[in-house]
Design an enzyme around this catalytic site. Structure first.
Site, PDB file in Angstrom:
ATOM      1  N   GLY A 136       0.683  -1.141   0.045  1.00 56.66           N
ATOM      2  CA  GLY A 136      -0.085  -0.087  -0.008  1.00 56.66           C
ATOM      3  C   GLY A 136       0.789   1.211  -0.031  1.00 56.66           C
ATOM      4  NE  ARG A 189      -2.171  -4.480  -1.606  1.00 53.11           N
ATOM      5  CZ  ARG A 189      -2.070  -3.606  -0.423  1.00 53.11           C
ATOM      6  NH1 ARG A 189      -0.940  -3.892   0.135  1.00 53.11           N
ATOM      7  NH2 ARG A 189      -2.757  -2.698  -0.429  1.00 53.11           N
ATOM      8  CG  ASP A 202       3.701  -7.388   8.085  1.00 55.67           C
ATOM      9  OD1 ASP A 202       2.981  -7.077   7.253  1.00 55.67           O
ATOM     10  OD2 ASP A 202       3.093  -7.788   9.162  1.00 55.67           O
ATOM     11  CB  THR A 247       1.897   0.215   6.302  1.00 55.24           C
ATOM     12  OG1 THR A 247       0.523   0.021   6.533  1.00 55.24           O
ATOM     13  CG2 THR A 247       2.550  -0.351   7.404  1.00 55.24           C
ATOM     14  CG  ASP A 282      -2.723  -0.947   7.580  1.00 54.79           C
ATOM     15  OD1 ASP A 282      -3.463  -0.138   7.453  1.00 54.79           O
ATOM     16  OD2 ASP A 282      -2.589  -1.903   6.963  1.00 54.79           O
ATOM     17  CG  ASP A 335      -0.001  -3.470  10.158  1.00 59.12           C
ATOM     18  OD1 ASP A 335       0.977  -2.911   9.567  1.00 59.12           O
ATOM     19  OD2 ASP A 335      -0.544  -4.336   9.512  1.00 59.12           O
ATOM     20  NE  ARG A 377      -2.994  -5.162   4.865  1.00 56.26           N
ATOM     21  CZ  ARG A 377      -3.311  -5.562   3.814  1.00 56.26           C
ATOM     22  NH1 ARG A 377      -4.207  -6.266   3.469  1.00 56.26           N
ATOM     23  NH2 ARG A 377      -3.080  -4.710   2.907  1.00 56.26           N
TER      24      ARG A 377
HETATM   25  O1  F6P Z   1      -2.416  -1.680   4.392  1.00 54.39           O
HETATM   26  C1  F6P Z   1      -2.865  -0.753   3.890  1.00 54.39           C
HETATM   27  C2  F6P Z   1      -4.404  -0.604   3.205  1.00 54.39           C
HETATM   28  O2  F6P Z   1      -4.662   0.520   3.049  1.00 54.39           O
HETATM   29  C3  F6P Z   1      -5.187  -1.428   4.555  1.00 54.39           C
HETATM   30  O3  F6P Z   1      -5.525  -0.650   5.680  1.00 54.39           O
HETATM   31  C4  F6P Z   1      -6.335  -1.863   3.710  1.00 54.39           C
HETATM   32  O4  F6P Z   1      -7.288  -2.965   4.520  1.00 54.39           O
HETATM   33  C5  F6P Z   1      -5.641  -2.348   2.514  1.00 54.39           C
HETATM   34  O5  F6P Z   1      -4.495  -1.632   2.568  1.00 54.39           O
HETATM   35  C6  F6P Z   1      -6.602  -2.012   1.190  1.00 54.39           C
HETATM   36  O6  F6P Z   1      -5.833  -2.748   0.070  1.00 54.39           O
HETATM   37  P1  F6P Z   1      -6.059  -2.261  -1.411  1.00 54.39           P
HETATM   38  O7  F6P Z   1      -5.712  -0.730  -1.606  1.00 54.39           O
HETATM   39  O8  F6P Z   1      -5.527  -3.296  -2.148  1.00 54.39           O
HETATM   40  O9  F6P Z   1      -7.566  -2.288  -1.380  1.00 54.39           O
END
Ligand code: F6P
Length: 322
Positions: free
Chosen positions: A11, A72, A103, A127, A129, A131, A173
């Site tokens: 992300g 990703r 991570d 991130t 998050d 986390d 997340r």
């Molecule tokens: O890890 C960052 C994040 O924004 C999370 O908070 C969320 O759950 C996820 O990525 C969303 O992923 P995507 O952008 O692939 O929809």
């Protein structure tokens, strides 16, 4: 160390562009040739690697997201694609790499580091998050928190005008950090996160008492991990007799002009990463903990579970005992 490269993975966060700017400028100051890898690990496999100069990073410090894009990558989990990536780095004599990611990205980094020993890699926790184990701060968190604060302040205006309950779902997340800090700093009446057990009957008694004493609207901040925003809104209708709405903040939380704090943190993280590459330190993650920056082994970071700071959790527990 002569040639070093940078990539963003997972992300995106606001502050990545500030990190790119510092990376290029600080590399040049140290007589290193900086390279940018486009599209994260995908670009490393596809050979999207270009040398970078001042003009590539001018005017980007105030822009969210990442100029070199991110991904990703599923392919990078396979050894045959990592072999191609390694050949691409070898062809340019790149022996230092900085990776901005979470991570998941650091797990890929661990594999790359094991399979190409001459390569020194520094991870920078990035991130919204927050986390990642081993670091108290991840790049992008402050900007995300300020975006959420702005959104909740705006929602409060309409919530109070109509006398409604708003359930605001925030990202993170599996981690409740963003929800907890946002609930505390925006004066919410309810905060539901996976890390804190809650009892809705207790909430019912407390919020009903507040309603009887004149409270006309409610703000509830709920972590996306719980997947119960609609249910919670229904609870406000059924148990408190208050009209309710759900607002899922979504990807707005990932963008926007980086805050001063994120720009500055980007500079510090990258400076420590490049200094470590120059010293030819073993591959590691640059963490912020105990009021300072320190290198931690990848396995201490990528394979451990993050736990929200105890003081914050204690504050969070008060939501359900008022
Ligand atoms: O890890 C960052 C994040 O924004 C999370 O908070 C969320 O759950 C996820 O990525 C969303 O992923 P995507 O952008 O692939 O929809």
């Amino acid at each position: 160390m002569k040639n070093i490269a940078i990539l963003c993975s997972g992300g995106d966060v606001s502050g990545m562009n500030a990190a790119l700017k510092r990376f290029v400028e600080y590399a040049l100051t140290n007589s290193l040739t900086p390279y940018m890898i486009y599209n994260g690990y995908e670009g490393l496999i596809d050979n999207k690697i270009d040398p970078a100069g001042y003009s590539d990073v001018s005017g980007i410090i105030s822009i969210g997201g990442t100029k070199i894009r991110t991904s990703r990558s599923k392919r990078f989990r396979e050894a045959r694609y990592r072999r191609i990536a390694i050949e691409n780095l070898k062809a340019r004599e790149i022996t230092g790499l900085v990776i901005l990611g979470g991570d998941g990205s650091f797990k890929g980094m661990q594999k790359l580091s094991d399979e190409y020993e001459a390569l020194h890699i520094m991870g920078i926790p990035s991130t919204i998050d927050n986390d990642i184990a081993g670091t108290e701060y991840c790049l992008g968190v402050d900007t995300a928190l300020n975006t959420i604060r702005y959104a909740i302040d705006a929602i409060r205006d309409t919530a109070s005008s109509f006398g409604r309950a708003f359930v605001i779902e925030v990202m993170g997340r599996e981690c409740g950090y963003l929800a907890l800090v946002s609930a505390l700093t925006s004066g919410a009446e309810m905060c539901l996160i996976p890390e804190i057990k809650y009892d809705l009957s207790l909430y019912r008694d407390n919020l009903m008492k507040q309603k009887e004493e004149g409270r006309e609207y409610f703000i509830a901040v709920v972590s996306e991990a719980l997947k119960n925003s609609e249910e919670t809104a229904q609870w406000f209708e059924n148990e408190l007799g208050v009209e309710s709405r759900v607002t899922v903040l979504g990807h707005i939380q990932r963008g926007g002009t980086p805050t001063v704090n994120d720009r500055l943190m980007a500079f510090h993280f990258v400076t420590h990463a490049i200094d470590a590459l120059i010293r030819k330190e073993a591959s590691a993650v640059v963490c912020y903990s105990d009021n300072g920056f320190r290198l931690k082994k990848i396995e201490e970071v990528a394979f451990k579970t993050y736990r929200i700071n105890e003081d914050l959790l204690k504050l969070g527990m008060e939501f359900n005992t008022k």
